[in-house]
Enzyme design. Sequence first.
Site, PDB file in Angstrom:
ATOM      1  N   MET A 152       0.299  -1.347  -0.004  1.00 33.59           N
ATOM      2  CA  MET A 152      -0.125   0.013   0.093  1.00 33.59           C
ATOM      3  C   MET A 152       0.857   1.347   0.235  1.00 33.59           C
ATOM      4  O   MET A 152       2.229   0.944   0.148  1.00 33.59           O
ATOM      5  CB  MET A 152      -0.579  -0.189   1.538  1.00 33.59           C
ATOM      6  CG  MET A 152      -1.599  -0.888   0.985  1.00 33.59           C
ATOM      7  SD  MET A 152      -3.159  -0.713   0.009  1.00 33.59           S
ATOM      8  CE  MET A 152      -3.746  -3.105  -0.189  1.00 33.59           C
ATOM      9  N   CYS A 153       0.441   2.317  -0.208  1.00 31.17           N
ATOM     10  CA  CYS A 153       1.321   3.274  -0.558  1.00 31.17           C
ATOM     11  C   CYS A 153       1.258   4.536   0.791  1.00 31.17           C
ATOM     12  O   CYS A 153       0.058   3.880   1.995  1.00 31.17           O
ATOM     13  CB  CYS A 153       0.059   4.639  -1.758  1.00 31.17           C
ATOM     14  SG  CYS A 153       0.150   3.940  -3.305  1.00 31.17           S
ATOM     15  N   ARG A 154       1.687   5.458   0.884  1.00 29.54           N
ATOM     16  CA  ARG A 154       1.452   6.044   1.895  1.00 29.54           C
ATOM     17  C   ARG A 154       1.298   7.678   1.578  1.00 29.54           C
ATOM     18  O   ARG A 154       1.917   8.174   0.940  1.00 29.54           O
ATOM     19  CB  ARG A 154       2.265   6.019   2.961  1.00 29.54           C
ATOM     20  CG  ARG A 154       2.580   4.755   4.233  1.00 29.54           C
ATOM     21  CD  ARG A 154       4.257   4.717   5.046  1.00 29.54           C
ATOM     22  NE  ARG A 154       4.518   3.179   5.331  1.00 29.54           N
ATOM     23  CZ  ARG A 154       5.066   2.741   5.439  1.00 29.54           C
ATOM     24  NH1 ARG A 154       4.975   2.778   4.854  1.00 29.54           N
ATOM     25  NH2 ARG A 154       5.379   1.973   6.416  1.00 29.54           N
TER      26      ARG A 154
END
Length: 276
Positions: free
Chosen positions: A1-3
């Site tokens: 996942m991204c942040r």
Amino acid sequence: MCRWLGYVGDPIEPRELLYDTERSLIEQSRFHSPETPAPNGDGTGLGWYGRREQPTLFRSAAPAWGDENLRELASEVASGLFLAHVRAATGTPVQETNSHPFRYGRWLFVHNGFIKEFAVLRRELLMAVRADLFPCILGSTDSELMFFLALTFGLEEDPIGALERMAGFVESVAAAAGIDGALQMTIGLTDGRTLTAVRYASAGPANTLFVSSDVGSVRQLYPEVERLSHLPENARVVVSEPLVALPGLWREVPAGSAVTIGEHTDERPFVPTPPR
């Protein structure tokens, strides 16, 4: 996942949040966590507002921790509203046009999450984008397409309502294709005046999202913490994961919620609704 992170308040240098805190966004991008099982090494970006109505955009396909241009830039500019993002690709290429934030006019958009089985749904979703907006789609991610679907469904007049219609449309197209749990998302959206954050998942736990408490209150709780002393009284930060481990500094945004931060803070339920 991204942040990702978003800041709104009196102008500060983005470096202070991207690099200087004990668990800064760039530091987070190097490491795994229970929420993010892979490093965010597939691109980075920073969008900020300055002298122009339209925001300025820096994007790169390089890992954030090795991008010296980003470090220089984040130390040179100052802004009262900015969005930053570190990417972990979920099936689309690592290239500059797939790095966040995405921009249209005065709007900036970042996303953490995915459309389930995006390759199956992509064509039908693309065909729903308004004709005049279609040439503005430069990359191949589900995130950028979600942004332009929301623009199609009235984002410029009704931001949260348009995001709800976008989410409802994606879920309805997925359901027609026999796909459950279509959406996992936290979204950051701004027009340069207010910052809107959404946390939602069609099924299961939603990706984490936190908003900072009032700076003045935090200073009273932690008067000995020097790094908080210079932050503006009106500073607010929205983050995928906390930047510092101080109890009372961060409040988790409830799943199925939308928060808007400007002169005042407003929180409301986020309810996907298929557009008519």
